[in-house]
Every structure is written in structure tokens, then in C-alpha cells.
Design a protein around this motif. Structure first.
Motif, PDB file in Angstrom:
ATOM      1  N   TYR A 118       0.836  -1.195   0.000  1.00  0.00           N
ATOM      2  CA  TYR A 118       0.000   0.000   0.000  1.00  0.00           C
ATOM      3  C   TYR A 118       0.874   1.251   0.000  1.00  0.00           C
ATOM      4  O   TYR A 118       1.861   1.332   0.723  1.00  0.00           O
ATOM      5  CB  TYR A 118      -0.880   0.034   1.247  1.00  0.00           C
ATOM      6  N   LYS A 120       0.316   5.620   0.109  1.00  0.00           N
ATOM      7  CA  LYS A 120      -0.694   6.647   0.343  1.00  0.00           C
ATOM      8  C   LYS A 120      -0.469   7.860  -0.553  1.00  0.00           C
ATOM      9  O   LYS A 120       0.639   8.398  -0.636  1.00  0.00           O
ATOM     10  CB  LYS A 120      -0.675   7.075   1.810  1.00  0.00           C
ATOM     11  N   PRO A 123      -5.313  11.563   0.888  1.00  0.00           N
ATOM     12  CA  PRO A 123      -6.043  10.832   1.941  1.00  0.00           C
ATOM     13  C   PRO A 123      -6.384   9.392   1.570  1.00  0.00           C
ATOM     14  O   PRO A 123      -6.998   8.689   2.358  1.00  0.00           O
ATOM     15  CB  PRO A 123      -7.312  11.667   2.099  1.00  0.00           C
ATOM     16  N   ILE A 124      -6.013   8.966   0.365  1.00  0.00           N
ATOM     17  CA  ILE A 124      -6.420   7.635  -0.091  1.00  0.00           C
ATOM     18  C   ILE A 124      -5.193   6.765  -0.370  1.00  0.00           C
ATOM     19  O   ILE A 124      -4.069   7.249  -0.424  1.00  0.00           O
ATOM     20  CB  ILE A 124      -7.291   7.734  -1.363  1.00  0.00           C
ATOM     21  N   TYR A 125      -5.451   5.475  -0.564  1.00  0.00           N
ATOM     22  CA  TYR A 125      -4.375   4.522  -0.799  1.00  0.00           C
ATOM     23  C   TYR A 125      -4.333   4.080  -2.251  1.00  0.00           C
ATOM     24  O   TYR A 125      -5.360   3.941  -2.906  1.00  0.00           O
ATOM     25  CB  TYR A 125      -4.530   3.290   0.100  1.00  0.00           C
ATOM     26  N   ARG A 126      -3.118   3.881  -2.731  1.00  0.00           N
ATOM     27  CA  ARG A 126      -2.881   3.257  -4.016  1.00  0.00           C
ATOM     28  C   ARG A 126      -2.141   1.941  -3.753  1.00  0.00           C
ATOM     29  O   ARG A 126      -1.734   1.648  -2.634  1.00  0.00           O
ATOM     30  CB  ARG A 126      -2.033   4.168  -4.905  1.00  0.00           C
ATOM     31  N   TYR A 127      -1.918   1.165  -4.825  1.00  0.00           N
ATOM     32  CA  TYR A 127      -1.352  -0.168  -4.653  1.00  0.00           C
ATOM     33  C   TYR A 127      -0.199  -0.390  -5.631  1.00  0.00           C
ATOM     34  O   TYR A 127      -0.253   0.049  -6.776  1.00  0.00           O
ATOM     35  CB  TYR A 127      -2.438  -1.223  -4.863  1.00  0.00           C
ATOM     36  N   LYS A 146      -4.843   2.135  -8.928  1.00  0.00           N
ATOM     37  CA  LYS A 146      -5.838   2.580  -7.959  1.00  0.00           C
ATOM     38  C   LYS A 146      -6.553   1.410  -7.291  1.00  0.00           C
ATOM     39  O   LYS A 146      -7.162   1.591  -6.243  1.00  0.00           O
ATOM     40  CB  LYS A 146      -6.874   3.474  -8.644  1.00  0.00           C
ATOM     41  N   LYS A 218       9.871   1.700   1.116  1.00  0.00           N
ATOM     42  CA  LYS A 218       9.092   2.692   1.860  1.00  0.00           C
ATOM     43  C   LYS A 218       9.974   3.539   2.768  1.00  0.00           C
ATOM     44  O   LYS A 218       9.800   4.763   2.838  1.00  0.00           O
ATOM     45  CB  LYS A 218       8.010   1.993   2.681  1.00  0.00           C
ATOM     46  N   ARG A 226       5.087  13.491   1.329  1.00  0.00           N
ATOM     47  CA  ARG A 226       3.648  13.544   1.089  1.00  0.00           C
ATOM     48  C   ARG A 226       3.392  13.701  -0.397  1.00  0.00           C
ATOM     49  O   ARG A 226       4.010  14.535  -1.057  1.00  0.00           O
ATOM     50  CB  ARG A 226       3.004  14.709   1.855  1.00  0.00           C
TER      51      ARG A 226
END
Length: 266
Positions: A118, A120, A123-127, A146, A218, A226
Motif C-alpha cells: 500500500y 498513500k 487521503p487515499i491509498y494506491r497499490y 488505484k 518505503k 507527502r
């Protein structure tokens, strides 16, 4: 006074004249080299990897001294504690077993491993789906999207196949997620002559190689940043993956890059 404190006459006069010792000057020069190596690693190397690079440059110095100078200068490798959301590992796919346990991996393109992690964006998550060679730890293909679905994992697999064109009999190992167990994915593996392998139920350590990449990626490229749109994060990935493959030293490979290790294996 110099006799009282056990100093030599030359040492006392050198101190009074304000002259720096040879050791101090050497440390200053060494610190400059350390800073340059750390910057070239994108700020990711800690003292063990910096020490290895210095050795290859012909600089004879202990790892403890490198670590001490890095602490004094405030130079640190990038490390982050990553928390993973794990799916239910006890779903049963009776027809799929952990084939990689039966194989001694001695060459590239013998066993591949894959995973989804995952990332971020706002405010949302991508993959991110990744395919890696288990022998060399080299990233062979990846796909960013997405949705966490079989299309994502198929794109990563197809890119890896285009890059490597493996022979029949290659083992592809993943966790037991539906993105890898779906019929369309297993059918694609069969068409390519690839043997499917999956974690044993409850044994998340079966996929440790690819999990290690996710953690490194990561902590070194994503943590502390961000992202407001997908283009920003894909730009970071396109830059980091070649660095990870061709430049970054890997401790389990004798502190050489993945590309160098593959050449040595060949």
C-alpha cells in the motif's frame, strides 16, 4: 605544568600553538568522504554500507570509526518502522502449495516472488504490485494502480516476463491473496509454463524476500514524503527501482548491487 599532567614537551607546545593533531585532520577528511558516499546513496546508507564503499575505494578504516564519525556529524541511514495490514492468511487453496520450499535457489530466473503493498496518495491509498527474482533480489517488473485486483498483478507479471523471458519451469511464489489465486492469473501462469507457489496458511515469513523490498522502498524513498497525485509517486518509483537494482548495496549478497550479483552468478 606539562610534567604534572604527563604530557610531552612537543605535545604541550603543539597544543598551545593551536595545531590540530594528525588524527583530527584524518577524521575531517574521512568525514568528507562519508558525507559524499551518504549523499550518493540518496541518504539511505548507514555505517555498514558506507564502510563497505570506503573499503572498495582503498580506505582502510574500521566500521566502528565510521559509525562514530557519522554519529558525531548527525549522518544516519534512512530507517522507518512500517506497519503492514495483513490479509487473512488462513484461506485455503488446497490445490496451491509452497513449491519454493522444495527448491535450492542457485541461479536467476529459478524462483520469482511477488507481492502487493500500500502507498498513500493524499487521503487515499494506491497499490504497488512487484515481481522480484529471489536469487538476486532484483526487481523485474512492477505495476502501480488505484485498485488492488488481478489486473494489477497481471501487469507486473507481464512486465517481468517481457524483461526476462524465463524458461518453462520457473516458480512464481506469492501470498494467498485472491489477486494471485484468481482463475485468470493462474491461467496466465499456465500459458507461460510457470509453476505457481503460495505461502502456507499462516506462514507470512514464506514471502520474506519481497516483504524486505517493500520495507526498504518505503523507508528509503517514501517515508516522510507527502504525495498529492499519482504522478508524483510514480516518478519516485521510476527513479528508485533502477537505483535499487543497479546501485544500492545488499548485505545478503556480500554488499554488491543486484545487477552486479547477477553478473557474478553468470
Amino acid at each position: 605544568m606539562w610534567r604534572v599532567y604527563g604530557l610531552t614537551r612537543a605535545g604541550f607546545y603543539a597544543w598551545r600553538a593551536g595545531r590540530r593533531s594528525l588524527r583530527v585532520r584524518q577524521n575531517e577528511s574521512l568525514t568528507a568522504h562519508i558525507e559524499a558516499i551518504h549523499q550518493a546513496s540518496r541518504g539511505t546508507y548507514g555505517s555498514p554500507r558506507v564502510h563497505r564503499v570506503l573499503e572498495r575505494l582503498g580506505c582502510k578504516v574500521s566500521e566502528n570509526r565510521v559509525a562514530r564519525l557519522m554519529r558525531k556529524r548527525g549522518i544516519r541511514g534512512r530507517v522507518a518502522t512500517i506497519r503492514y495490514t495483513s490479509p487473512n492468511m488462513r484461506r485455503h487453496y488446497a490445490c496451491l502449495s509452497n513449491e519454493q520450499l522444495e527448491v535450492q535457489v542457485r541461479r536467476p530466473d529459478q524462483v520469482w516472488v511477488g507481492d502487493i503493498t500500500y502507498l498513500k496518495v493524499g487521503p487515499i491509498y494506491r497499490y504497488l504490485a512487484v515481481v522480484m527474482d529471489r536469487h538476486s533480489r532484483r526487481v523485474l517488473g512492477w505495476s502501480f494502480g488505484k485498485r488492488k485486483d488481478v489486473r494489477l498483478t497481471l501487469r507486473a507479471l507481464d512486465r517481468a516476463v517481457r524483461n526476462r523471458r524465463p524458461r518453462h519451469g520457473l516458480i512464481f511464489h506469492t501470498d494467498r491473496g485472491i489477486e494471485y489465486a484468481a482463475g485468470v492469473f493462474t491461467q496466465r501462469l499456465a500459458e507461460l509454463g510457470i509453476v505457481q507457489s503460495m505461502n502456507r496458511p499462516g506462514k507470512v515469513t514464506d514471502d520474506a524476500y519481497i516483504e524486505s523490498f517493500s520495507h526498504s522502498m518505503k523507508s528509503e524513498a517514501i517515508h516522510g514524503l507527502r504525495f498529492t497525485d499519482d504522478r508524483q509517486i510514480t516518478s519516485v518509483l521510476r527513479s528508485y527501482v533502477p537505483f535499487y537494482n543497479s546501485t544500492r548495496l545488499h548485505s545478503s549478497l556480500g554488499y554488491v548491487s543486484r545487477a552486479t550479483f547477477e553478473k557474478q552468478s553468470a
